[in-house]
Design a protein around this motif. Structure first.
Motif, PDB file in Angstrom:
ATOM      1  N   LEU A  76     -24.618  -8.929 -26.074  1.00  0.00           N
ATOM      2  CA  LEU A  76     -23.970  -9.877 -26.981  1.00  0.00           C
ATOM      3  C   LEU A  76     -23.196 -10.962 -26.236  1.00  0.00           C
ATOM      4  CD1 LEU A  76     -22.619  -7.622 -29.878  1.00  0.00           C
ATOM      5  CD2 LEU A  76     -24.504  -9.259 -29.971  1.00  0.00           C
ATOM      6  N   SER A  77     -22.622 -10.612 -25.105  1.00  0.00           N
ATOM      7  CA  SER A  77     -21.807 -11.601 -24.388  1.00  0.00           C
ATOM      8  C   SER A  77     -22.629 -12.501 -23.483  1.00  0.00           C
ATOM      9  CB  SER A  77     -20.714 -10.901 -23.579  1.00  0.00           C
ATOM     10  OG  SER A  77     -21.291 -10.122 -22.560  1.00  0.00           O
ATOM     11  N   THR A  78     -23.846 -12.113 -23.139  1.00  0.00           N
ATOM     12  CA  THR A  78     -24.645 -12.937 -22.235  1.00  0.00           C
ATOM     13  C   THR A  78     -25.895 -13.520 -22.887  1.00  0.00           C
ATOM     14  OG1 THR A  78     -25.843 -10.993 -21.439  1.00  0.00           O
ATOM     15  CG2 THR A  78     -23.903 -11.684 -20.186  1.00  0.00           C
ATOM     16  N   GLY A  79     -26.431 -12.862 -23.898  1.00  0.00           N
ATOM     17  CA  GLY A  79     -27.698 -13.285 -24.466  1.00  0.00           C
ATOM     18  C   GLY A  79     -27.600 -14.372 -25.520  1.00  0.00           C
ATOM     19  N   PRO A  80     -27.207 -14.051 -26.721  1.00  0.00           N
ATOM     20  CA  PRO A  80     -27.256 -15.033 -27.815  1.00  0.00           C
ATOM     21  C   PRO A  80     -26.132 -16.067 -27.722  1.00  0.00           C
ATOM     22  CG  PRO A  80     -26.378 -12.968 -28.611  1.00  0.00           C
ATOM     23  CD  PRO A  80     -26.797 -12.736 -27.186  1.00  0.00           C
ATOM     24  N   LYS A  81     -26.225 -17.086 -28.565  1.00  0.00           N
ATOM     25  CA  LYS A  81     -25.202 -18.133 -28.614  1.00  0.00           C
ATOM     26  C   LYS A  81     -23.839 -17.567 -29.008  1.00  0.00           C
ATOM     27  CE  LYS A  81     -28.319 -21.871 -29.868  1.00  0.00           C
ATOM     28  NZ  LYS A  81     -28.656 -22.867 -30.896  1.00  0.00           N
ATOM     29  N   PHE A  82     -23.883 -16.475 -29.752  1.00  0.00           N
ATOM     30  CA  PHE A  82     -22.644 -15.838 -30.216  1.00  0.00           C
ATOM     31  C   PHE A  82     -21.709 -15.540 -29.042  1.00  0.00           C
ATOM     32  CE2 PHE A  82     -20.348 -11.870 -31.230  1.00  0.00           C
ATOM     33  CZ  PHE A  82     -19.618 -12.311 -32.321  1.00  0.00           C
ATOM     34  N   GLY A  83     -22.233 -14.951 -27.978  1.00  0.00           N
ATOM     35  CA  GLY A  83     -21.407 -14.616 -26.823  1.00  0.00           C
ATOM     36  C   GLY A  83     -20.859 -15.845 -26.121  1.00  0.00           C
ATOM     37  N   LYS A  84     -21.676 -16.861 -26.018  1.00  0.00           N
ATOM     38  CA  LYS A  84     -21.233 -18.091 -25.373  1.00  0.00           C
ATOM     39  C   LYS A  84     -20.129 -18.766 -26.193  1.00  0.00           C
ATOM     40  CE  LYS A  84     -25.663 -18.750 -23.054  1.00  0.00           C
ATOM     41  NZ  LYS A  84     -25.600 -17.420 -22.596  1.00  0.00           N
ATOM     42  N   LYS A  85     -20.230 -18.665 -27.514  1.00  0.00           N
ATOM     43  CA  LYS A  85     -19.194 -19.232 -28.376  1.00  0.00           C
ATOM     44  C   LYS A  85     -17.882 -18.469 -28.210  1.00  0.00           C
ATOM     45  CE  LYS A  85     -22.241 -21.037 -31.979  1.00  0.00           C
ATOM     46  NZ  LYS A  85     -22.641 -20.916 -33.393  1.00  0.00           N
ATOM     47  N   ILE A  86     -17.976 -17.161 -28.076  1.00  0.00           N
ATOM     48  CA  ILE A  86     -16.754 -16.361 -27.885  1.00  0.00           C
ATOM     49  C   ILE A  86     -16.080 -16.728 -26.571  1.00  0.00           C
ATOM     50  CG2 ILE A  86     -15.905 -14.024 -27.437  1.00  0.00           C
ATOM     51  CD1 ILE A  86     -17.868 -13.066 -29.560  1.00  0.00           C
ATOM     52  N   TYR A  87     -16.875 -16.883 -25.498  1.00  0.00           N
ATOM     53  CA  TYR A  87     -16.302 -17.312 -24.221  1.00  0.00           C
ATOM     54  C   TYR A  87     -15.682 -18.703 -24.341  1.00  0.00           C
ATOM     55  CZ  TYR A  87     -17.919 -13.460 -21.308  1.00  0.00           C
ATOM     56  OH  TYR A  87     -18.084 -12.239 -20.735  1.00  0.00           O
ATOM     57  N   ALA A  88     -16.337 -19.600 -25.087  1.00  0.00           N
ATOM     58  CA  ALA A  88     -15.805 -20.955 -25.263  1.00  0.00           C
ATOM     59  C   ALA A  88     -14.471 -20.915 -26.004  1.00  0.00           C
ATOM     60  CB  ALA A  88     -16.808 -21.815 -26.018  1.00  0.00           C
TER      61      ALA A  88
ATOM     62  N   SER B   7     -11.032 -27.229 -27.464  1.00  0.00           N
ATOM     63  CA  SER B   7     -12.300 -27.892 -27.133  1.00  0.00           C
ATOM     64  C   SER B   7     -13.472 -27.218 -27.852  1.00  0.00           C
ATOM     65  CB  SER B   7     -12.529 -27.909 -25.624  1.00  0.00           C
ATOM     66  OG  SER B   7     -12.662 -26.605 -25.128  1.00  0.00           O
ATOM     67  N   ALA B   8     -13.387 -25.898 -28.065  1.00  0.00           N
ATOM     68  CA  ALA B   8     -14.430 -25.208 -28.833  1.00  0.00           C
ATOM     69  C   ALA B   8     -14.458 -25.717 -30.272  1.00  0.00           C
ATOM     70  CB  ALA B   8     -14.192 -23.704 -28.816  1.00  0.00           C
ATOM     71  N   LEU B   9     -13.294 -25.953 -30.842  1.00  0.00           N
ATOM     72  CA  LEU B   9     -13.207 -26.498 -32.201  1.00  0.00           C
ATOM     73  C   LEU B   9     -13.803 -27.904 -32.264  1.00  0.00           C
ATOM     74  CD1 LEU B   9     -12.092 -25.910 -35.056  1.00  0.00           C
ATOM     75  CD2 LEU B   9      -9.967 -26.984 -34.325  1.00  0.00           C
ATOM     76  N   LEU B  10     -13.491 -28.721 -31.254  1.00  0.00           N
ATOM     77  CA  LEU B  10     -14.019 -30.082 -31.210  1.00  0.00           C
ATOM     78  C   LEU B  10     -15.529 -30.114 -30.974  1.00  0.00           C
ATOM     79  CD1 LEU B  10     -11.183 -31.871 -29.195  1.00  0.00           C
ATOM     80  CD2 LEU B  10     -11.687 -32.080 -31.636  1.00  0.00           C
ATOM     81  N   SER B  11     -16.077 -29.069 -30.357  1.00  0.00           N
ATOM     82  CA  SER B  11     -17.524 -29.035 -30.113  1.00  0.00           C
ATOM     83  C   SER B  11     -18.298 -28.469 -31.300  1.00  0.00           C
ATOM     84  CB  SER B  11     -17.836 -28.245 -28.848  1.00  0.00           C
ATOM     85  OG  SER B  11     -17.509 -26.887 -29.029  1.00  0.00           O
ATOM     86  N   GLY B  12     -17.610 -28.124 -32.374  1.00  0.00           N
ATOM     87  CA  GLY B  12     -18.290 -27.696 -33.593  1.00  0.00           C
ATOM     88  C   GLY B  12     -18.363 -26.199 -33.799  1.00  0.00           C
ATOM     89  N   ILE B  13     -17.692 -25.436 -32.992  1.00  0.00           N
ATOM     90  CA  ILE B  13     -17.685 -23.980 -33.138  1.00  0.00           C
ATOM     91  C   ILE B  13     -16.662 -23.606 -34.213  1.00  0.00           C
ATOM     92  CG2 ILE B  13     -17.179 -21.790 -31.984  1.00  0.00           C
ATOM     93  CD1 ILE B  13     -18.112 -23.095 -29.378  1.00  0.00           C
ATOM     94  N   ASN B  14     -17.053 -22.708 -35.095  1.00  0.00           N
ATOM     95  CA  ASN B  14     -16.135 -22.211 -36.115  1.00  0.00           C
ATOM     96  C   ASN B  14     -15.203 -21.199 -35.440  1.00  0.00           C
ATOM     97  OD1 ASN B  14     -14.806 -21.150 -38.308  1.00  0.00           O
ATOM     98  ND2 ASN B  14     -16.657 -20.933 -39.546  1.00  0.00           N
ATOM     99  N   VAL B  15     -14.084 -21.686 -34.946  1.00  0.00           N
ATOM    100  CA  VAL B  15     -13.150 -20.879 -34.160  1.00  0.00           C
ATOM    101  C   VAL B  15     -12.598 -19.723 -34.983  1.00  0.00           C
ATOM    102  CG1 VAL B  15     -10.947 -20.930 -32.934  1.00  0.00           C
ATOM    103  CG2 VAL B  15     -12.584 -22.783 -32.620  1.00  0.00           C
ATOM    104  N   SER B  16     -12.268 -19.975 -36.228  1.00  0.00           N
ATOM    105  CA  SER B  16     -11.717 -18.907 -37.084  1.00  0.00           C
ATOM    106  C   SER B  16     -12.716 -17.777 -37.251  1.00  0.00           C
ATOM    107  CB  SER B  16     -11.340 -19.466 -38.457  1.00  0.00           C
ATOM    108  OG  SER B  16     -10.333 -20.424 -38.334  1.00  0.00           O
TER     109      SER B  16
END
Length: 171
Positions: free
Chosen positions: A72-84, A91-100
């Motif tokens: 989960l932390s290395t494969g899908p986008k989900f893990g990359k979003k969590i690291y971001a 910056s994660a919020l500004l890049s369009g990630i739903n931080v909440s």
């Protein structure tokens, strides 16, 4: 805040457990033991103390959960979003990630893992004391996380590093 919340919930669980059937309390203490005459409890205890070949079932749970979280932390986008989000949530919020949503999903996953850990702890020990079970383990957890390579400021680290540190210190 986290430690204060832990103390609040520990006190609440101790208060609630005072209203449990007194037949579950061994020797008048606050320790709640599993009934030894019911076969389902014995199989529950065997789950916590049994072994497949020479590997304990609890160790198998640890390895399987680590594999899932490494994926989960290395494969899908989900893990990359969590690291971001962990690295810099603005910056994660500004890049369009739903931080909440990412924060909620991490807290839900942590809650599920805590529940699984409590389940396995009770299965291993066949008892639980709401006042002292896990008391002072907080520093062990923080030390294991830091030694495993997880950054306390967030956004860095690997699940595999924590597994290897846990296995190194268990032996």
């Amino acid at each position: 805040m986290t430690l204060a919340t832990m103390l609040i919930f520990r006190s609440l669980s101790q208060y609630i457990c005072q209203h449990i059937n007194k037949a579950l309390i061994g020797g008048g203490s606050s320790v709640y033991r599993m009934a030894s005459d019911i076969s389902s409890y014995q199989s529950f205890y065997r789950l916590g103390n049994g072994k497949a070949a020479t590997v304990p079932y609890v160790g198998i749970f640890l390895i399987l959960i680590t594999i899932v979280f490494v994926y989960l932390s290395t494969g899908p986008k989900f893990g990359k979003k969590i690291y971001a989000v962990g690295s810099n949530h603005k910056s994660a919020l500004l890049s369009g990630i739903n931080v909440s949503l990412m924060k909620i999903s991490v807290f839900v996953a942590a809650g599920v893992l805590v529940g699984l850990g409590a389940f396995l702890w009770i299965a291993m020990n066949a008892s639980c004391d709401p006042a002292t079970t896990g008391k002072s383990y907080e520093m062990y957890v923080i030390a294991a996380v830091v030694l495993g390579g997880i950054s306390m400021s967030g956004g860095k680290g690997q699940c595999l590093g924590d597994l290897l540190d846990t296995l190194k210190n268990a032996g």
